[in-house]
Write a protein that holds these residues in place. Structure first.
Motif, PDB file in Angstrom:
ATOM      1  N   ILE A  30      43.464  98.836  12.412  1.00  0.00           N
ATOM      2  CA  ILE A  30      42.523  98.545  13.498  1.00  0.00           C
ATOM      3  C   ILE A  30      42.759  97.093  13.897  1.00  0.00           C
ATOM      4  N   SER A  31      42.831  96.814  15.181  1.00  0.00           N
ATOM      5  CA  SER A  31      43.111  95.438  15.594  1.00  0.00           C
ATOM      6  C   SER A  31      41.993  94.499  15.132  1.00  0.00           C
ATOM      7  N   GLN A  32      42.365  93.248  14.885  1.00  0.00           N
ATOM      8  CA  GLN A  32      41.368  92.263  14.455  1.00  0.00           C
ATOM      9  C   GLN A  32      40.302  92.081  15.531  1.00  0.00           C
ATOM     10  N   THR A  33      40.682  92.143  16.788  1.00  0.00           N
ATOM     11  CA  THR A  33      39.715  92.021  17.882  1.00  0.00           C
ATOM     12  C   THR A  33      38.691  93.148  17.823  1.00  0.00           C
ATOM     13  N   THR A  34      39.158  94.364  17.609  1.00  0.00           N
ATOM     14  CA  THR A  34      38.245  95.510  17.510  1.00  0.00           C
ATOM     15  C   THR A  34      37.343  95.365  16.299  1.00  0.00           C
ATOM     16  N   LEU A  35      37.906  94.968  15.150  1.00  0.00           N
ATOM     17  CA  LEU A  35      37.081  94.765  13.954  1.00  0.00           C
ATOM     18  C   LEU A  35      36.015  93.704  14.201  1.00  0.00           C
ATOM     19  N   SER A  36      36.389  92.622  14.841  1.00  0.00           N
ATOM     20  CA  SER A  36      35.440  91.558  15.149  1.00  0.00           C
ATOM     21  C   SER A  36      34.301  92.076  16.010  1.00  0.00           C
TER      22      SER A  36
END
Length: 111
Positions: A30-36
């Motif tokens: 999962i992209s870090q942006t999505t996780l954030s």
């Protein structure tokens, strides 16, 4: 649970697993942006994402989403060989949670 509460649970799981957001992103795909955005409550996590986060952190889907299988289950058991009842109870709940997950993923039951 609200989106914010799920995000907080994901963040607790990430910290407990000793992972940075980047580390969790690497383990889950999962992209870090999505996780954030999930952690901050800006975006609701989809069930496949929750499952990958649970797998990466050692938490259960129920712990991350607040959907406690144990609250929906009634059971009766008897140990006749000195088995640990709490251990048996937890294994039963684990099987029921797995069954619910497979149902959610539309995996057919064996014939």
């Amino acid at each position: 649970m609200t989106t914010t509460q799920v995000g907080a649970a994901v963040d607790r799981a990430r910290e407990a697993a000793g992972l940075s957001q980047r580390g969790l992103a690497d383990r889950t795909g999962i992209s870090q942006t999505t996780l954030s955005r999930i952690i901050s409550g800006e975006r609701a996590a989809k069930m496949p994402e929750i499952i990958r986060i649970a797998d990466a952190t050692g938490y259960t889907v129920a712990q991350l989403t607040g959907t406690a299988t144990a609250e929906r289950v009634q059971y009766a058991a008897r140990a006749s060989n000195g088995s640990d009842m709490e251990k048996m109870r937890q294994q039963l709940l684990d099987f029921i949670e797995l069954d619910a997950h497979l149902d959610d993923q539309a995996v057919p039951a064996p014939q």
